[in-house]
Scaffold this active site. Sequence first.
Site, PDB file in Angstrom:
ATOM      1  N   ASP A 111      37.595  39.263  37.731  1.00 19.71           N
ATOM      2  CA  ASP A 111      38.989  39.622  37.458  1.00 19.71           C
ATOM      3  C   ASP A 111      38.970  40.607  36.101  1.00 19.71           C
ATOM      4  OD1 ASP A 111      41.799  37.551  37.154  1.00 19.71           O
ATOM      5  OD2 ASP A 111      41.403  38.644  35.461  1.00 19.71           O
ATOM      6  N   LYS A 139      39.477  41.489  41.901  1.00 19.95           N
ATOM      7  CA  LYS A 139      40.786  42.167  41.761  1.00 19.95           C
ATOM      8  C   LYS A 139      40.713  43.353  41.049  1.00 19.95           C
ATOM      9  CE  LYS A 139      42.603  37.453  40.520  1.00 19.95           C
ATOM     10  NZ  LYS A 139      43.242  36.496  39.466  1.00 19.95           N
TER      11      LYS A 139
END
Length: 183
Positions: A111, A139
């Site tokens: 992330d 992500k």
Amino acid sequence: MEQKISLHDKTFRLFIPNETIEKAIDAVAARLNKEYADCTDEHPALLLCTLNGAVIFSAELLKRLTFPLEFKACKLSSYQGTTSTGIVNTEVPLPKNLEGRRVIIVEDIVDTGTTIETLHGQLMERRVQDVRICTLFLKPEVYKKSIKLDYVAMEIPNKFVVGFGLDYDELGRNIKDLYVLDI
Ligand code: IMP
């Protein structure tokens, strides 16, 4: 396969079915098998699973990898609920005697990259031969670190997901498909 599920106080909707995830793992495993084919019993690769989220991904990889390897685990945590705290705690320390090893970090999801950056730094201090990162999900909109992510099975948008090992406050890891927060 349920279209919607509830965990704690939140509802999640179906996002990526298990078959799609497994195909992406096939592709990553094929790359690893090619690039680590020169490993030997005397100098096996070290697959380092980051607990708890990468347990299912690691198991799926293990079933597909054909070169000599050892399997170990460590645990760092940065998430609370559905957001990253930015502070990384070591809950299960790194294995001993890592000097000269070829380490493949197996992550469930990258992330902000804080966790992977910390782990990468700790491994470099242990004088490993080489560290590569293998993550099931990334992500890309959020990842801002400079560390190369060598193997990324799937890129996903900046949304909170559960299933296939990923949790929301410890629930949802045992769901075989990936679900996204329904808002
Ligand atoms: P980072 O340090 O910000 O890259 O966060 C990585 C860790 O946060 C992962 O190993 C997960 O444990 C957790 N995480 C990040 N995004 C999600 C998500 O969408 N669902 C569940 N856990 C997540």
